[in-house]
Design an enzyme around this catalytic site. Structure first.
Site, short mmCIF file in Angstrom:
data_model
loop_
_atom_site.label_atom_id
_atom_site.label_comp_id
_atom_site.label_asym_id
_atom_site.label_seq_id
_atom_site.Cartn_x
_atom_site.Cartn_y
_atom_site.Cartn_z
N THR A 289 37.73 35.56 40.47
CA THR A 289 39.10 35.09 40.32
C THR A 289 39.10 33.58 40.13
O THR A 289 38.05 32.94 40.02
CB THR A 289 39.97 35.52 41.52
OG1 THR A 289 41.34 35.22 41.26
CG2 THR A 289 39.54 34.83 42.81
N LYS A 293 36.69 32.43 36.30
CA LYS A 293 36.64 33.50 35.30
C LYS A 293 35.97 33.08 34.00
O LYS A 293 35.35 33.91 33.33
CB LYS A 293 38.04 34.03 35.02
CG LYS A 293 38.63 34.85 36.16
CD LYS A 293 39.94 35.49 35.77
CE LYS A 293 40.49 36.35 36.89
NZ LYS A 293 41.73 37.06 36.50
N ASN A 314 36.06 38.94 34.84
CA ASN A 314 36.57 39.11 36.21
C ASN A 314 35.75 40.09 37.03
O ASN A 314 36.08 40.37 38.18
CB ASN A 314 38.04 39.54 36.19
CG ASN A 314 38.20 41.04 35.96
OD1 ASN A 314 37.43 41.65 35.21
ND2 ASN A 314 39.19 41.64 36.61
#
Length: 486
Positions: A289, A293, A314
């Site tokens: 996160t 990313k 992700n």
């Protein structure tokens, strides 16, 4: 070695402490009475705490933590020793926690009364340059050594983990090793992997130490007592990350499937340090996160085509000795929208407006274009909107009143991808536009669930899609990949 979850009681009264013991007894193996938090010290009352713990099959620790070591006892060292000596003389606890500077007389008194001594040291601003030697020196005193360090970076966590692995080989007796703070949180869940025979928890307004969570979270969500050398480790990497809802999604899935696996939040400020420690802990996969990313991509050995297409990853999993990445945000975004589209009449055909031009917007635009939508991208910084639009052959405009006419022709689906719906930035970025009521309005922010944008859209009669649906959908796809590795 199974780890023991200990509830640190930081209540101001013995009555409240007894109530907490009764409430949380099934989630822990021991309690620690932080006598320094009590408004008054009575041998009779304090003895009642150890007696209640014994009745419930829990071991007990007596602690009078001095302010020097992060506690709430503010008198002199001499007065600290006098009060603790009095409590040790009249109360029966399985362990007595004393600071490394405590007098020999207190240690001898505790031992003569049948208590094991925990010799503790706390570092709130730095770590010892040699954790192994420090803990071994504490152990040489004949007590259970306890070292608690504030970890302030991924490098700290890496060093802490290396030290823990060495201690597992060099020490034969019990010891307690605690990494405090957000960077240290994984050490609380992985206490058994670190060799620590205790991990601490607390409840209430006063946290016993930075990074504590309640014992039911450690016991039920993370299943800490069952974690062992064979447990598969997964997690989420970000900064900050302790607020993430992902552990509450993935850990129950592991439990439901009967898998020996755990999913932990890792605060990461250096991907290089994280992947180094990931190899030592044999971490099998992670969610990724903000803000990693895009930055994580160079650390991958290979990736799915979607990662190259959206420029973001992700999800990372091990494939043999290599790291492979993908992006489940695209699936997570599209799945809830597809459900709504199947029963909706689109106001302006397959045309959508996307608010924002960051990493999250890339995944959204990719999913929409891939599924036949013409897309308008709005952003306060028009240059960023133009750059994203060029990558996907979309139209773009400024996020202001000048774009109202364009939005009207791209209003079947309106997606909010910026951070403007969360925290202190909680505003409706499309407040200047008058919704007609037949739009599908989607906000990928999930805390709060009802953002200002969605609240406004709902009042106008629009169909709405909340960000938690995207979170859950992308997590389920991640979980499928993770479960294959257990």
């Amino acid at each position: 070695m199974a780890v023991n979850v200990v509830l640190s009681l930081t209540s101001g009264s013995v009555g409240e402490a007894l109530s907490l013991i009764d409430r949380y007894a099934s989630y822990c193996q021991g309690i620690e009475l932080r006598a320094d938090c009590l408004a008054s010290l009575s041998c009779e009352d304090i003895s009642a705490v150890s007696a209640r713990a014994k009745e419930l099959g829990l071991f007990s620790i007596l602690t009078l933590r001095h302010e020097r070591d992060g506690g709430f006892f503010h008198a002199s060292y001499k007065e600290h020793d006098r009060v603790l000596s009095e409590l040790v003389s009249c109360c029966s606890f399985d362990f007595v926690d004393v600071e490394e500077w405590a007098s020999d007389s207190i240690v001898s008194l505790a031992r003569s009364n049948g208590s094991r001594v925990i010799r503790s040291a706390h570092f709130f601003s730095s770590m010892p340059s040699d954790i192994v030697s420090y803990v071994e020196a504490l152990a040489a005193m004949g007590d259970v050594p306890k070292l608690a360090c504030m970890l302030s970076s991924s490098a700290d966590f890496s060093f802490f983990t290396d030290s823990a692995m060495q201690l597992k080989s060099s020490l034969s007796g019990d010891y307690i090793l605690v990494g405090m703070g957000e960077y240290g949180f994984p050490s609380r869940v992985l206490a058994s992997i670190m060799g620590s025979f205790i991990t601490f928890s607390s409840v209430g307004t006063v946290s016993a130490a930075p990074g504590h969570v309640s014992p039911d979270v450690l016991y039920s969500l993370y299943r800490v007592p069952s974690i062992n050398e064979g447990t598969s480790i997964f997690g989420i990497i970000g900064n900050p990350v302790l607020h993430s809802m992902s552990p509450g999604i993935h850990n129950p899935i592991f439990a439901e499937k009967g898998l020996d696996a755990v999913y932990i939040p890792f605060c990461v400020d250096s991907l290089e340090e994280f992947f180094s420690v990931a190899d030592r802990l044999n971490i099998k996969g992670v969610s990724v996160t903000i803000p990693h990313k895009q930055a994580v991509i160079p650390f991958l050995d290979s990736c799915a085509d979607v990662v190259s297409a959206v420029g973001a990853c992700n999800t990372v999993v091990r494939r043999g000795s290599s790291w492979w990445g993908t992006n489940t945000d695209v699936y997570g975004f599209w799945s809830p929208l597809e459900d709504v589209l199947s029963v909706s009449t689109l106001a302006s055909g397959r045309r959508a407006t996307v608010i924002g031009a960051g990493g999250a917007a890339r995944s959204v635009v990719y999913a929409l274009v891939k599924n036949g939508f013409d897309v308008l991208i709005l952003n306060r910084t028009v240059e960023k909107a133009a750059s994203l639009a060029a990558d996907f052959s979309c139209e773009y405009a400024a996020l202001d009143e000048s774009s109202c006419a364009l939005i009207s022709s791209y209003r079947s689906v309106i997606v909010q991808t910026t951070s403007l719906g969360m925290g202190n930035n909680c505003v409706n970025p499309l407040a200047f536009y008058d919704l007609q009521g037949d739009e599908i309005c989607y906000d990928i922010v999930y805390i709060p669930k009802m953002t200002p944008f969605l609240s406004f859209a709902e009042k106008k009669g629009c169909r709405i899609i909340t960000g938690d649906l995207m979170l859950k959908a992308q997590a389920i796809e991640q979980s499928r990949l993770f479960c294959e590795l257990v």
